[in-house]
Design a protein around this motif. Structure first.
Motif, PDB file in Angstrom:
ATOM      1  N   SER A  29       4.989  -4.256  12.931  1.00 11.07           N
ATOM      2  CA  SER A  29       5.348  -3.035  13.653  1.00 11.07           C
ATOM      3  C   SER A  29       5.588  -1.862  12.715  1.00 11.07           C
ATOM      4  O   SER A  29       5.413  -0.703  13.097  1.00 11.07           O
ATOM      5  CB  SER A  29       6.618  -3.285  14.488  1.00 11.07           C
ATOM      6  N   TYR A  30       5.985  -2.161  11.481  1.00 10.40           N
ATOM      7  CA  TYR A  30       6.333  -1.111  10.518  1.00 10.40           C
ATOM      8  C   TYR A  30       5.604  -1.364   9.208  1.00 10.40           C
ATOM      9  O   TYR A  30       4.885  -2.353   9.064  1.00 10.40           O
ATOM     10  CB  TYR A  30       7.844  -1.062  10.297  1.00 10.40           C
ATOM     11  N   GLY A  31       5.798  -0.435   8.261  1.00  9.57           N
ATOM     12  CA  GLY A  31       5.120  -0.555   6.980  1.00  9.57           C
ATOM     13  C   GLY A  31       5.947   0.018   5.856  1.00  9.57           C
ATOM     14  O   GLY A  31       7.168  -0.114   5.816  1.00  9.57           O
TER      15      GLY A  31
ATOM     16  N   ASP B 277       0.855  -1.183   0.000  1.00  9.04           N
ATOM     17  CA  ASP B 277       0.000   0.000   0.000  1.00  9.04           C
ATOM     18  C   ASP B 277       0.895   1.238   0.000  1.00  9.04           C
ATOM     19  O   ASP B 277       1.396   1.662   1.042  1.00  9.04           O
ATOM     20  CB  ASP B 277      -0.914  -0.001   1.224  1.00  9.04           C
ATOM     21  N   ALA B 278       1.102   1.791  -1.193  1.00  7.90           N
ATOM     22  CA  ALA B 278       1.936   2.985  -1.339  1.00  7.90           C
ATOM     23  C   ALA B 278       1.074   4.214  -1.571  1.00  7.90           C
ATOM     24  O   ALA B 278       1.450   5.130  -2.299  1.00  7.90           O
ATOM     25  CB  ALA B 278       2.928   2.803  -2.489  1.00  7.90           C
TER      26      ALA B 278
ATOM     27  N   SER C  49      -4.793  -0.958   2.875  1.00  5.53           N
ATOM     28  CA  SER C  49      -4.471  -1.447   4.219  1.00  5.53           C
ATOM     29  C   SER C  49      -5.723  -1.816   5.011  1.00  5.53           C
ATOM     30  O   SER C  49      -5.652  -2.581   5.980  1.00  5.53           O
ATOM     31  CB  SER C  49      -3.674  -0.382   4.992  1.00  5.53           C
ATOM     32  N   LYS C  50      -6.872  -1.265   4.588  1.00  8.37           N
ATOM     33  CA  LYS C  50      -8.118  -1.499   5.314  1.00  8.37           C
ATOM     34  C   LYS C  50      -9.059  -2.444   4.581  1.00  8.37           C
ATOM     35  O   LYS C  50     -10.138  -2.777   5.102  1.00  8.37           O
ATOM     36  CB  LYS C  50      -8.832  -0.168   5.558  1.00  8.37           C
TER      37      LYS C  50
ATOM     38  N   VAL D  18       2.292  -5.016   2.932  1.00  4.06           N
ATOM     39  CA  VAL D  18       3.028  -3.924   3.573  1.00  4.06           C
ATOM     40  C   VAL D  18       2.054  -2.758   3.698  1.00  4.06           C
ATOM     41  O   VAL D  18       1.578  -2.224   2.689  1.00  4.06           O
ATOM     42  CB  VAL D  18       4.269  -3.525   2.758  1.00  4.06           C
ATOM     43  N   LEU D  19       1.742  -2.386   4.916  1.00  4.55           N
ATOM     44  CA  LEU D  19       0.716  -1.377   5.170  1.00  4.55           C
ATOM     45  C   LEU D  19       1.240   0.034   4.945  1.00  4.55           C
ATOM     46  O   LEU D  19       2.430   0.312   5.112  1.00  4.55           O
ATOM     47  CB  LEU D  19       0.202  -1.504   6.606  1.00  4.55           C
TER      48      LEU D  19
END
Length: 306
Positions: free
Chosen positions: A55-57, A37-38, A45-46, A99-100
């Motif tokens: 923890s990260y994206g 998700d860029a 992401s939703k 990847v959020l």
């Protein structure tokens, strides 16, 4: 590994819906799929329910130029729940990894603006051998506006997918915006960067005269872009199944395994010709042929192996 970037010069044309549904269909074919998700507005992401939230994206992926486990969340699809027709035929593995987006404040865009290597920050991460061997397909969702993050996502792609809706204002704005996007990246090509081929998808069509006329206008407009853009023959109709799928947080071929599933299969076959005739296990035409793995897919699509 084959990388698609879903891109458009404006928002509201269905980029996220297309990204999520292509990713879900490829997963059900048995492929290992990574979604990224860029978009600064994190719709992808939703879209799906998440089983694990990292923890990260995307900020860490781009700023470090590496994809590490602490950037990878996982999608939880509701197998055995909801009474979706044919889903019992699907293998719950592999997971869809994602990847959020975590860059709403625009800090990542500002950071990229100061980097001379901003165009390659995503491709650096995806070109790692560990990533290329872990996934068959990566699909990147982008923002509906030009910017440094979108540029990096475009540069990371093997193929660009560009949805456009068949209404007169959107069509004209879209064609003009696409010309600008292509010109922008042709300038990058002068510095040795690649300009991926773009496949335009006419999205949310309706069975009306206006919709058909606008679809023709879009196809004709793309013919003027010096071969940089081609329009797929498959048009995605506006159907309530897509809204129902987004509400249920599942791929649309789970909700409508007939008309919507047929459209998504045909689109996938145009994008990846060596998958033609292969169906997801919950499709009524599913038979013996097994999925073709990414190396053969890339060869048949005319894309060199990385």
């Amino acid at each position: 590994m084959l990388t698609f970037t879903v891109v458009a010069p404006k928002g509201g044309v269905g980029k996220t819906t297309l990204t999520a549904n292509l990713g879900g269909l490829l997963r059900d074919f048995g492929f290992r799929v990574l979604l990224i998700d860029a978009d600064v507005q994190p719709s992808l992401s939703k879209y799906f329910e998440l089983g694990h939230i990292a923890s990260y994206g995307v900020t860490k992926l781009v700023s470090e130029g590496f994809l590490t486990r602490d950037c990878i969340s996982t999608v939880r699809l509701p197998f055995g729940e909801g009474g979706f027709k044919g889903v019992a035929e699907l293998d719950p593995m592999p997971d869809i990894d994602i990847v959020l987006s975590d860059t709403r404040e625009g800090k990542l865009q500002d950071w990229l603006g100061q980097r001379l290597d901003r165009l390659v920050r995503i491709s650096m991460a995806l070109n790692q051998q560990a990533v290329a061997s872990a996934y068959d397909f990566t699909i990147i969702d982008t923002q509906g506006a030009l910017g440094h993050l979108q540029d990096a996502a475009v540069n990371a792609a093997d193929i660009l997918i560009s949805p456009v809706t068949p209404d007169v204002l959107s069509a004209r704005e879209f064609i003009d915006g696409t010309r600008h996007l292509i010109k922008r990246h042709e300038e990058a090509a002068n510095m040795g960067f690649k300009v991926p081929a773009m496949r335009a998808v006419i999205n949310r069509t309706e069975n009306t005269r206006d919709s058909r006329e606008m679809s023709s206008l879009i196809r004709e407009g793309y013919l003027q872009m010096r071969g940089r853009v081609s329009t797929v023959q498959t048009a995605i109709h506006s159907a309530v199944a897509f809204r129902k799928a987004a509400t249920a947080r599942v791929p649309v071929h789970w909700i409508d395994p007939q008309r919507a599933a047929d459209a998504m299969h045909m689109l996938l076959w145009e994008l990846i010709p060596s998958l033609q005739g292969v169906y997801a296990p919950n499709h009524r035409n599913h038979g013996v042929p097994a999925p073709v793995f990414a190396e053969a897919v890339m060869e048949s699509s005319g894309i060199g192996l990385q």
